[in-house]
Scaffold this motif. Structure first.
Motif, short mmCIF file in Angstrom:
data_model
loop_
_atom_site.label_atom_id
_atom_site.label_comp_id
_atom_site.label_asym_id
_atom_site.label_seq_id
_atom_site.Cartn_x
_atom_site.Cartn_y
_atom_site.Cartn_z
N SER A 149 70.72 37.66 1.36
CA SER A 149 70.92 39.04 0.94
C SER A 149 71.76 39.08 -0.33
N ASN A 150 71.73 40.23 -1.02
CA ASN A 150 72.46 40.35 -2.28
C ASN A 150 73.95 40.07 -2.15
N ASP A 151 74.53 40.45 -1.01
CA ASP A 151 75.97 40.25 -0.84
C ASP A 151 76.30 38.90 -0.19
N GLY A 152 75.27 38.10 0.11
CA GLY A 152 75.49 36.75 0.62
C GLY A 152 75.88 36.65 2.08
N THR A 153 75.78 37.76 2.83
CA THR A 153 76.25 37.74 4.22
C THR A 153 75.15 37.44 5.24
N LEU A 154 73.89 37.59 4.85
CA LEU A 154 72.78 37.34 5.75
C LEU A 154 71.75 36.44 5.08
N PHE A 155 71.11 35.59 5.89
CA PHE A 155 69.99 34.77 5.43
C PHE A 155 68.77 35.11 6.28
N ALA A 156 67.60 34.74 5.80
CA ALA A 156 66.37 34.93 6.55
C ALA A 156 65.43 33.77 6.25
N LEU A 184 66.01 36.15 11.29
CA LEU A 184 67.27 36.51 10.64
C LEU A 184 68.30 35.45 11.00
N LEU A 185 69.10 35.02 10.02
CA LEU A 185 70.06 33.94 10.21
C LEU A 185 71.45 34.41 9.79
N ARG A 186 72.34 34.50 10.75
CA ARG A 186 73.71 34.92 10.45
C ARG A 186 74.59 33.68 10.31
N PRO A 187 75.19 33.48 9.12
CA PRO A 187 75.99 32.28 8.90
C PRO A 187 77.35 32.37 9.59
N GLN A 188 77.80 31.25 10.11
CA GLN A 188 79.10 31.19 10.77
C GLN A 188 79.76 29.86 10.46
N SER A 189 80.96 29.88 9.92
CA SER A 189 81.70 28.65 9.64
C SER A 189 82.15 28.01 10.95
N VAL A 190 82.17 26.69 10.98
CA VAL A 190 82.72 25.97 12.14
C VAL A 190 83.90 25.10 11.70
N LEU A 191 84.51 25.48 10.57
CA LEU A 191 85.69 24.75 10.08
C LEU A 191 86.89 25.13 10.93
N GLY A 192 87.43 24.17 11.65
CA GLY A 192 88.54 24.43 12.54
C GLY A 192 89.89 24.33 11.84
N PRO A 193 90.93 24.91 12.42
CA PRO A 193 92.27 24.86 11.82
C PRO A 193 92.81 23.44 11.82
N PHE A 213 65.06 39.92 1.08
CA PHE A 213 65.75 41.11 1.55
C PHE A 213 65.56 42.25 0.56
N THR A 214 65.52 43.47 1.07
CA THR A 214 65.67 44.62 0.18
C THR A 214 67.13 44.67 -0.26
N PRO A 215 67.43 45.33 -1.39
CA PRO A 215 68.81 45.33 -1.90
C PRO A 215 69.85 45.86 -0.91
N ASP A 216 69.45 46.80 -0.05
CA ASP A 216 70.40 47.35 0.93
C ASP A 216 70.47 46.50 2.19
N LYS A 217 69.77 45.39 2.22
CA LYS A 217 69.66 44.42 3.32
C LYS A 217 69.27 45.07 4.66
#
Length: 449
Positions: free
Chosen positions: A320-327, A347-356, A391-395
């Motif tokens: 998506s334009n804002d980089g928050t969603l992938f497809a 639809l692919l929602r990114p999630q980091s798995v970098l631990g503290p 994606f459309t611009p409005d995602k």
């Protein structure tokens, strides 16, 4: 001979009438029974198609999307979903060829051939006014692929005539007659045909040579924000090439984006993040076994890898334009992932798995995973045609093309689920079978990457 021509004309006319009748009876919208997401048929013309997944297709103001149909180049109003013909083909389907939508102005750049001189030119048409303007002529044999971020340069390649090696004439016939795509890619890579990567100024017509090579150069794609930065690929079977590169428009800083560290590691189907900072791509480490969407930030040098499961792998990915969603557009079992259940728009929602507290360095990969959600059941789509999502611009919607009904159409699926109880819930594959009873065949169209 005359009767034969009449018969062929009648057959073609009947096919056209049948295709348009199909368009009249296909529903314009339904809710996919298997996913709960609403699907829209966005184009009325049979055999209409959206652009390749990473080409610029939407106007800077977010209102228009370009698509192609047999009668010419069309604009789709993303707000009203009304369409208009922008440039007519006048009976010759290839008379006009879309290059890209402008990044700076609401225009479509396209190639056209003069019917009298057969000369090719780069032109533009305004989405809002329909005004067409010729820009520059292009020498015969030049291939134009991309327009830069301020709409001043086009980039392309051409083969150097008279310098092709003997391998081009090797036993087995011409390069354009392969038994399959894998064979074609092997033979084209081995041919070592000399070519030039160039830009052409859209006002003056000045040509600048960026690179001369006997490697197969393809998939040119300007940065969405930097007018002087071009991405391109070394084409061929992915395990045999270092694929993803960037170069400045003065020919400097020719840079490999992903350097492999394992035999049979592959990376490709690259695309830009819309902020121009990150190059994203399909990364398999190794081929067909472990799947990631990888990103390289050109400003910081940081690398990110989002892992996904085999059934969630796709021929193409987009962001998506804002980089928050992938497809992703999925793939049949004949593709490189050999997914047993991969024929979905997802639809692919990114999630980091970098631990503290983790040991981390600037040159370490930043780990993540994708949380998938299926949007459309593509079981009746023949993946010989790649859906090519965006994606459309409005995602709010993911747009793709499909042949599941027989003729190709452009569809859109809403990212948010439809409220329960919709009256028009139906199985997308069952709907497709009503119009196209023949089941799709797994083609393995990109299995030889």
């Amino acid at each position: 001979m005359f009767r034969s021509r009449i018969f062929r004309a009648a057959v073609i006319a009947a096919a056209c009438i049948g295709a348009h009748a199909l368009a009249d009876t296909l529903p314009s919208t339904w809710v996919d029974k298997d996913t709960g997401h609403r699907v829209w048929r966005l184009t009325p013309e049979p055999d209409s198609a959206s652009l390749y997944f990473n080409y610029t297709a939407v106007s800077p103001d977010g209102k228009w999307m370009v698509y192609n149909a047999p009668d010419g180049i069309h604009g789709l109003d993303l707000v009203t979903r009304k369409t208009r013909l922008l440039v007519a083909n006048h009976g010759d389907r290839m008379a006009t060829r879309t290059i890209a939508v402008g990044r700076k102005s609401n225009v479509v750049f396209f190639l056209s051939d003069d019917p009298g001189t057969h000369a090719t030119s780069v032109n533009q048409v305004d989405f809002d006014t329909g005004v067409v303007r010729k820009l520059v002529d292009v020498p015969a044999g030049y291939k134009i692929d991309s327009i830069n971020a301020d709409d001043t340069l086009a980039a392309g390649t051409y083969e150097i005539k008279g310098e092709a090696t003997a391998r081009q004439d090797a036993p087995g016939g011409p390069l354009n007659q392969p038994r399959n795509k894998g064979e074609m890619m092997e033979r084209r890579l081995a041919a070592r045909i000399p070519l030039v990567l160039f830009t052409i100024d859209l006002k003056s017509g000045k040509e600048t040579r960026l690179l001369r090579s006997t490697d197969w150069i393809n998939h040119l794609l300007f940065s969405p924000t930097d007018p002087g930065l071009l991405m391109y690929c070394h084409e061929g079977p992915w395990q045999k090439v270092d694929r993803i590169w960037t170069i400045r428009t003065d020919g400097s800083a020719n840079t490999l984006i992903h350097r492999r560290t394992m035999a049979m590691e592959i990376a490709g189907h690259e695309f830009w993040g819309q902020d121009g900072k990150t190059v994203w791509y399909d990364w398999q480490y190794p081929k067909g076994a472990a799947f990631y969407v990888a990103g390289y930030n050109l400003e910081t040098g940081r690398r990110t890898a989002y892992q996904l499961e085999r059934n969630d792998w796709s021929i193409h990915f987009n962001v998506s334009n804002d980089g928050t969603l992938f497809a992703g557009d999925g793939g049949d079992p004949g593709q490189v992932a050999h997914a047993p259940d991969g024929e979905w728009i997802v639809l692919l929602r990114p999630q980091s798995v970098l631990g503290p507290g983790a040991i981390n360095q600037k040159d370490f990969w930043q780990p993540g995973v994708f949380r998938p959600e299926r949007l459309v059941n593509m079981a009746h789509h023949n993946y010989h045609l790649e859906p090519n999502i965006r994606f459309t611009p409005d995602k709010k919607m993911v747009v793709f093309r499909t042949n599941m009904f027989g003729p190709t159409y452009v569809l859109g699926v809403e990212v948010d689920k439809t409220a329960a109880g919709a009256a028009d819930v139906m199985s997308t594959p069952d709907l497709a079978r009503r119009f196209n009873p023949v089941a799709p065949v797994s083609t393995g169209a990109v299995a030889a990457k």
